[in-house]
Design an enzyme around this catalytic site. Sequence first.
Site, mmCIF file in Angstrom:
data_model
loop_
_atom_site.group_PDB
_atom_site.id
_atom_site.type_symbol
_atom_site.label_atom_id
_atom_site.label_comp_id
_atom_site.label_asym_id
_atom_site.label_seq_id
_atom_site.Cartn_x
_atom_site.Cartn_y
_atom_site.Cartn_z
ATOM 1 N N TYR A 1 0.457 -0.991 0.115
ATOM 2 C CA TYR A 1 -0.302 0.291 0.040
ATOM 3 C C TYR A 1 0.705 1.736 -0.082
ATOM 4 O O TYR A 1 0.133 2.515 0.054
ATOM 5 C CB TYR A 1 -1.049 0.235 1.180
ATOM 6 C CG TYR A 1 -1.845 -1.163 1.476
ATOM 7 C CD1 TYR A 1 -2.030 -2.344 0.645
ATOM 8 C CD2 TYR A 1 -2.733 -0.542 1.503
ATOM 9 C CE1 TYR A 1 -3.296 -2.876 0.339
ATOM 10 C CE2 TYR A 1 -4.007 -1.044 1.367
ATOM 11 C CZ TYR A 1 -4.418 -2.391 1.092
ATOM 12 O OH TYR A 1 -5.642 -3.380 1.609
ATOM 13 N N HIS B 1 -10.555 -3.632 6.120
ATOM 14 C CA HIS B 1 -10.379 -4.261 5.344
ATOM 15 C C HIS B 1 -11.005 -5.251 5.983
ATOM 16 O O HIS B 1 -11.497 -4.945 7.589
ATOM 17 C CB HIS B 1 -9.010 -4.837 4.998
ATOM 18 C CG HIS B 1 -8.644 -5.995 4.497
ATOM 19 N ND1 HIS B 1 -9.058 -6.983 4.034
ATOM 20 C CD2 HIS B 1 -8.278 -5.321 2.795
ATOM 21 C CE1 HIS B 1 -8.654 -7.966 2.953
ATOM 22 N NE2 HIS B 1 -7.556 -6.955 2.316
ATOM 23 N N GLY B 2 -11.399 -6.180 5.163
ATOM 24 C CA GLY B 2 -11.710 -7.789 6.550
ATOM 25 C C GLY B 2 -10.911 -8.173 6.517
ATOM 26 O O GLY B 2 -9.602 -8.181 6.612
ATOM 27 N N ASP B 3 -11.700 -8.636 7.975
ATOM 28 C CA ASP B 3 -10.080 -9.071 9.050
ATOM 29 C C ASP B 3 -9.740 -10.824 8.686
ATOM 30 O O ASP B 3 -8.877 -10.353 9.376
ATOM 31 C CB ASP B 3 -10.588 -8.996 11.145
ATOM 32 C CG ASP B 3 -12.449 -9.971 10.418
ATOM 33 O OD1 ASP B 3 -12.328 -10.856 9.342
ATOM 34 O OD2 ASP B 3 -12.921 -10.760 11.597
ATOM 35 N N THR C 1 -18.082 -11.367 6.068
ATOM 36 C CA THR C 1 -18.756 -11.634 5.839
ATOM 37 C C THR C 1 -18.622 -12.748 5.415
ATOM 38 O O THR C 1 -18.216 -12.745 3.760
ATOM 39 C CB THR C 1 -19.490 -10.193 4.712
ATOM 40 O OG1 THR C 1 -19.615 -8.734 5.305
ATOM 41 C CG2 THR C 1 -21.179 -11.050 4.592
ATOM 42 N N ASP D 1 8.128 -40.595 -24.199
ATOM 43 C CA ASP D 1 7.801 -40.042 -24.726
ATOM 44 C C ASP D 1 7.446 -39.057 -25.958
ATOM 45 O O ASP D 1 8.786 -38.672 -26.589
ATOM 46 C CB ASP D 1 8.119 -38.516 -23.789
ATOM 47 C CG ASP D 1 8.046 -36.865 -24.394
ATOM 48 O OD1 ASP D 1 7.083 -36.560 -24.998
ATOM 49 O OD2 ASP D 1 9.004 -36.083 -24.363
HETATM 50 C C1 SPV Z 1 8.122 -31.477 -22.837
HETATM 51 O O1 SPV Z 1 7.523 -31.046 -21.851
HETATM 52 O O2 SPV Z 1 7.136 -32.518 -22.791
HETATM 53 C C2 SPV Z 1 8.806 -30.520 -23.144
HETATM 54 C C3 SPV Z 1 9.822 -29.974 -22.720
HETATM 55 O O3 SPV Z 1 8.625 -31.072 -24.772
HETATM 56 S S1 SPV Z 1 11.123 -31.109 -23.257
HETATM 57 O O4 SPV Z 1 11.034 -31.943 -22.498
HETATM 58 O O5 SPV Z 1 12.222 -30.378 -22.673
HETATM 59 O O6 SPV Z 1 11.251 -31.269 -24.209
HETATM 60 MG MG MG Z 2 7.222 -32.969 -25.005
#
Ligand code: SPV
Ligand code: MG
Length: 431
Positions: free
Chosen positions: A75, A89-91, A122, A204
Amino acid sequence: MKTAYTCFCTDVIHDGHLNIINETKKLGRVVVGALSDKTLIRFNKFPTISQEERIKLYRSLEGVDEVVIQDDMMYDDVITLVHPDYVVHGDNWKEGPEKTIRDHVEELVKSYGGEVVDVPYTYNEKVKKIDLQLREKLAMPEYRRKRLRQLLEMTPIVKAMEAHSGLTGLIVEKTVVEHEGKLDQFDAMWISSLCDSTAKGKPDIELVDMTSRFRTIDDITEVTTKPIIFDGDTGGLTEHFVYTVRSLEKMGVSAVIIEDKTGLKKNSLFGTEVEQTQASIEDFSAKIAAGKKAQLTDDFMIIARIESLILERGMEDALNRARAFVKAGADGIMIHSRKKDPAEILEFCDKFRSEDTKTPIVVVPSSFNTITEAELADHGVNIVIYANQLTRSAFPAMQKTAEDILRYHRAKEVDDRLMSIKQIITLIDEL
Ligand code: SPV
Ligand code: MG
C-alpha cells in the site's frame, strides 16, 4: 473530515463489500482503491471485466466518494497519495499470506497517527455462491481460452507450470506464496507430453494418443480456471493437426506448441544422443499455415518450437526458421536448448528481438535453470515454462516411501513425511 481507504479486488459486488463500505463510511470520506489488472492477477483472481469497468462499478456504489487505482499489492504508494486516517479491510487478512501486507500497512499508517480497521469478514451462502459463480465463469472455455493473450498484454513474463492430472492442475491453480511482501502465483498450465506420458508409464514418443491427451486436458479443466498451453509434440500429420486445433479451441485451451520434427519424435532432452529428424522449413510452415486456417477463434495461439539448437544445427538455422514460421502465421516462437549455460538461448532471443519486437518468445529452462524470470524478460522472453519439475519432485518422494515400507514391513517410519489423513481428505473442495 477524516479519510478512510479500502481496497477492492473484485469484479462482483456482494454483501461483504457493501458491509465494508458501510463501515468505512462511519469513519469518514470513503476512498476505494481499485487493484490494477497487473496486480490483481498476481494477488487474487484473473479479472473478468476490465480495469476501467471495475473503476466504474466501484464509483457507482452508494457511499463511495472517490476511486483511485492501487497499482501494487503493497500500500506504500496509495497511502502516500491518499494519506488515509483509516485503512479498512475484512479481517481475513489477519491470517495467511496477506498478513504481511496488513502488518506493513499498520506500520505505515501508525507512523502518522493513522489506524487499521479490521471488519469481520462476511461469509454467507449468497457470498459463497457469488464466489463460485465467478470461478465458474473463469473456467468456461471462452474465458479461459483468451486469457493467455490477455496475460501477455498485462504481465512482463507469463509463468507456466506443468500439470498432467486434476491434482497437479490444482497445485498450479492454487499455490500462492508470499515473499518479501509480495504474493505470487503461476499464470498458466503446461500440459507436457513428457509428463503426461510419464504419468501413464509410457515413453515420450507420441505414443499416448490424442484422445488420451484430451482426457488429461478434461481432467484438468474440470477443476481449474487458469489458461492452458498444450504440448502438441510434432502436431502429427498436417491433415490431423487441423482437427487437433479445432478440438483444443473447443476445450478452451489457449495455445498449442508444435515442434519442427518429423518421423519418430523423441524427447528433446536426449539431444543428439538419439536419432531425430528436423522437419523442412517448407513442410513445417505448411503445417502452421494449415492450423491457422482451421482455427475459428481469434484467441487461440499456435506457437512454433524450433529444435535447431537441440539438434546442433546452429543459430543461423534457428533464426531462419523463426522468420519463416512467423511468416507462415505462428503466433509465437519457442526456442529450446539443453545446455546448462543459457548463453545460446539469450543470443537467439537478442537476435530475434532485434528484428521482431512483437512475436512472443517462449522458453523452457529445464537445463539452463540458473537464469531468473526477470533476466529472461530482459532478453525479450514472454513465457517461461517449468516443464517437468512437479513430476520430477513427486517421483523420488513416492519411490522412497515405497522402498521404506518394504524395508520396515510397516508404514510408521514414513509417517513423518506424509500429508495427514485429514489434509488429504479435505484437499479437494466440496461443493
Ligand atoms: C515436454 O515437457 O514434454 C517438452 C519440453 O516438450 S522438453 O521435455 O524439454 O522437451
Ligand atoms: Mg514434449
